[in-house]
Design a protein around this motif. Structure first.
Motif, PDB file in Angstrom:
ATOM      1  N   GLY A  84    -106.664  19.032 -41.103  1.00 25.93           N
ATOM      2  CA  GLY A  84    -106.820  20.588 -41.122  1.00 25.93           C
ATOM      3  C   GLY A  84    -107.414  20.776 -39.383  1.00 25.93           C
ATOM      4  N   LEU A  85    -107.308  20.023 -38.486  1.00 25.17           N
ATOM      5  CA  LEU A  85    -107.353  20.205 -37.207  1.00 25.17           C
ATOM      6  C   LEU A  85    -106.322  20.590 -36.400  1.00 25.17           C
ATOM      7  CD1 LEU A  85    -109.405  20.211 -34.448  1.00 25.17           C
ATOM      8  CD2 LEU A  85    -108.819  17.674 -34.458  1.00 25.17           C
ATOM      9  N   TYR A  86    -106.118  21.705 -35.681  1.00 23.54           N
ATOM     10  CA  TYR A  86    -105.100  22.006 -34.935  1.00 23.54           C
ATOM     11  C   TYR A  86    -105.687  22.670 -33.693  1.00 23.54           C
ATOM     12  CZ  TYR A  86    -102.253  22.499 -39.235  1.00 23.54           C
ATOM     13  OH  TYR A  86    -101.777  22.023 -40.311  1.00 23.54           O
ATOM     14  N   LEU A  87    -104.519  22.335 -32.767  1.00 18.93           N
ATOM     15  CA  LEU A  87    -104.747  22.776 -31.246  1.00 18.93           C
ATOM     16  C   LEU A  87    -103.764  24.025 -30.882  1.00 18.93           C
ATOM     17  CD1 LEU A  87    -106.440  22.200 -28.575  1.00 18.93           C
ATOM     18  CD2 LEU A  87    -104.362  21.300 -27.772  1.00 18.93           C
TER      19      LEU A  87
ATOM     20  N   ILE B 196    -113.170  26.405 -33.583  1.00 16.72           N
ATOM     21  CA  ILE B 196    -114.323  25.674 -33.453  1.00 16.72           C
ATOM     22  C   ILE B 196    -114.712  25.420 -31.954  1.00 16.72           C
ATOM     23  CG2 ILE B 196    -114.246  24.921 -35.735  1.00 16.72           C
ATOM     24  CD1 ILE B 196    -113.085  22.284 -34.279  1.00 16.72           C
ATOM     25  N   GLY B 197    -114.161  25.695 -31.114  1.00 14.76           N
ATOM     26  CA  GLY B 197    -114.166  25.895 -29.552  1.00 14.76           C
ATOM     27  C   GLY B 197    -112.757  25.824 -28.826  1.00 14.76           C
ATOM     28  N   THR B 198    -113.240  25.492 -27.621  1.00 14.23           N
ATOM     29  CA  THR B 198    -112.113  25.570 -26.631  1.00 14.23           C
ATOM     30  C   THR B 198    -112.004  24.070 -26.132  1.00 14.23           C
ATOM     31  OG1 THR B 198    -113.304  25.910 -24.498  1.00 14.23           O
ATOM     32  CG2 THR B 198    -112.187  27.763 -25.747  1.00 14.23           C
TER      33      THR B 198
ATOM     34  N   GLY C 159    -114.745  14.956 -30.043  1.00 12.89           N
ATOM     35  CA  GLY C 159    -115.726  15.958 -30.479  1.00 12.89           C
ATOM     36  C   GLY C 159    -114.809  16.833 -31.636  1.00 12.89           C
ATOM     37  N   ALA C 160    -113.875  17.372 -31.422  1.00 13.26           N
ATOM     38  CA  ALA C 160    -113.273  18.282 -32.188  1.00 13.26           C
ATOM     39  C   ALA C 160    -113.151  17.428 -33.760  1.00 13.26           C
ATOM     40  CB  ALA C 160    -111.997  18.651 -31.799  1.00 13.26           C
ATOM     41  N   ARG C 161    -112.595  16.183 -33.825  1.00 10.61           N
ATOM     42  CA  ARG C 161    -112.478  15.417 -34.562  1.00 10.61           C
ATOM     43  C   ARG C 161    -113.954  15.168 -35.541  1.00 10.61           C
ATOM     44  NH1 ARG C 161    -108.281  11.234 -31.994  1.00 10.61           N
ATOM     45  NH2 ARG C 161    -106.482  12.162 -32.289  1.00 10.61           N
TER      46      ARG C 161
END
Length: 422
Positions: free
Chosen positions: A27-30, A56-58, A66-68
């Motif tokens: 579910g993590l996207y950039l 969730i941030g830039t 950190g995003a993971r």
């Protein structure tokens, strides 16, 4: 689609390649849309059968690792039944509402101004006494606080600050006005409780005892000398202080007087009822020295409607001098009198009353010289105002003060003895 890497992301940024979303899994996207200055991380998930998405941030603030980690924590909350996107929106809404509420919150200073305009102006004869408490004591201590945020400890700190500067009576006054202000606020649903309600005078300046201070003949001689010699003590202030002594009136009655109230040819001051504490008009006989002081002040007033016109721009835009002007003036003379017991301008009335008695003036005449009501049955049935007697008494008092000003000895036969030998 494979996992993302920092090398790939940096190359996309360097090449200026824009995209709607590249996935990393779970579910993590950039996203790097045209309107984005830097790539942004998104978390996409399903909740209650619906697709949900949240930022969730830039990339500049949150690394890939950190995003993971963040995504792992968010997925765990979703698994426990939390709509994390909805919760974030709610937190944002609450935060915005709080900021807006704080921006629009009524401050104590604003409450004080509203209370003054609605409850004091037009209802009190001397509203500037209340305004002085607001501007000098309430606003500097708690004026910037929102009314809902004021706690009893704020009231206590304010009162103790005033007491520590040596003004216990002022602390009592401030407590009374703050309690009334917050009672006013409660009635209008601005606050739910009064933070000052539990306090009494024992928590402020304590029980007030009637002042007994008066100036002796020698102290009056030194007062006149100090006023003459004090640097910056103006002629206007000297004449005004002398008039307060000569006439034994209240300070506010003289500072707000209009020139038209004085008939100098007849030597009478027609003091109107609306400016007296007793709410009764009184004709005050003017001694020869008083008339001389008034002529000089009227000339110095340059045709003003007021005996003591304002000398500089004031916050409240008063047409006459502020009540504190004479206090400031006296502070310039007091260094020469520092060995004397402290006294205030209001003590001049007690000084006059004491010396009138010493000069043989009957008590009921001396009381009327101070515009005090005659107490009891006599006050109800005796409507005589003793104008001739008051003129004689104040003339005797004026002669005594002239001798003090000149530093001469005073030898006089009291009025009672004169009446006996007549």
């Amino acid at each position: 689609m494979g996992k993302l890497s920092d090398v790939q992301i940096r190359s996309w940024i360097k090449a200026g390649e824009r995209f709607e979303g590249k996935g990393d899994g779970d579910g993590l996207y950039l996203a790097y849309r045209k309107e984005f200055a830097v790539p942004r991380w998104l978390f996409r998930y399903r909740f209650a059968g619906k697709s949900r998405s949240m930022g969730i941030g830039t990339y500049g603030d949150l690394s890939l690792a950190g995003a993971r980690k963040t995504i792992k924590e968010l997925r765990a909350r979703v698994a426990l039944g939390h709509d994390v996107a909805g919760e974030k929106q709610e937190r944002k809404r609450v935060a915005v509402a709080k900021i807006e509420a704080e921006k629009n919150a009524l401050s104590v200073g604003q409450l004080a101004d509203e209370y003054f305009e609605r409850m004091i102006v037009g209802h009190w004869k001397h509203p500037n006494i209340v305004r002085s408490r607001i501007e000098r004591d309430i606003k500097p201590n708690i004026g910037k606080l929102a009314v809902q945020d004021v706690k009893p400890m704020h009231i206590d700190v304010m009162l103790q600050t005033i007491v520590k500067r040596g003004a216990p009576t002022t602390a009592n006054d401030v407590l009374r006005w703050v309690r009334r202000m917050f009672d006013y606020a409660m009635k209008r649903h601005m606050v739910e409780y009064n933070p000052a309600v539990a306090f009494n005078v024992s928590d402020a300046g304590g029980k007030e005892e009637a002042r007994k201070r008066w100036l002796t003949r020698d102290e009056l001689v030194r007062l006149f000398e100090a006023m003459r010699n004090a640097k910056g003590f103006t002629v206007e202030n000297f004449l005004t202080v002398k008039l307060l002594l000569l006439l034994a009136v209240r300070k506010q009655e003289l500072t707000a007087a209009k020139a038209a109230e004085f008939d100098l040819d007849k030597a009478v001051w027609y003091l109107p009822a609306e400016r007296t504490k007793t709410s009764a008009a009184i004709d005050i006989p003017l001694s020869k020295p008083a008339v001389e002081c008034l002529r000089k002040l009227i000339a110095l007033g340059c045709s003003s409607d007021y005996l003591l016109p304002a000398r500089k721009r004031q916050e409240r835009m008063l047409p006459h001098i502020h009540e504190n002007t004479l206090n400031v003036a006296m502070s310039k003379a007091k260094p020469q009198l520092k060995d004397l017991e402290n006294f205030t301008i209001h003590d001049f009335r007690r000084t006059a009353r004491t010396h009138l008695a010493a000069l043989g003036v009957d008590s009921h005449i001396a009381e009327r010289c101070l515009n005090h009501k005659i107490e009891g049955v006599e006050g109800i049935y005796n409507r005589h105002d003793y104008f001739p007697e008051r003129r004689e008494a104040l003339a005797k008092w004026a002669s005594f003060l002239d001798a003090c000003e000149a530093g001469k000895d005073w030898n006089v036969v009291p009025l009672r003895e004169k009446q006996k030998t007549a």
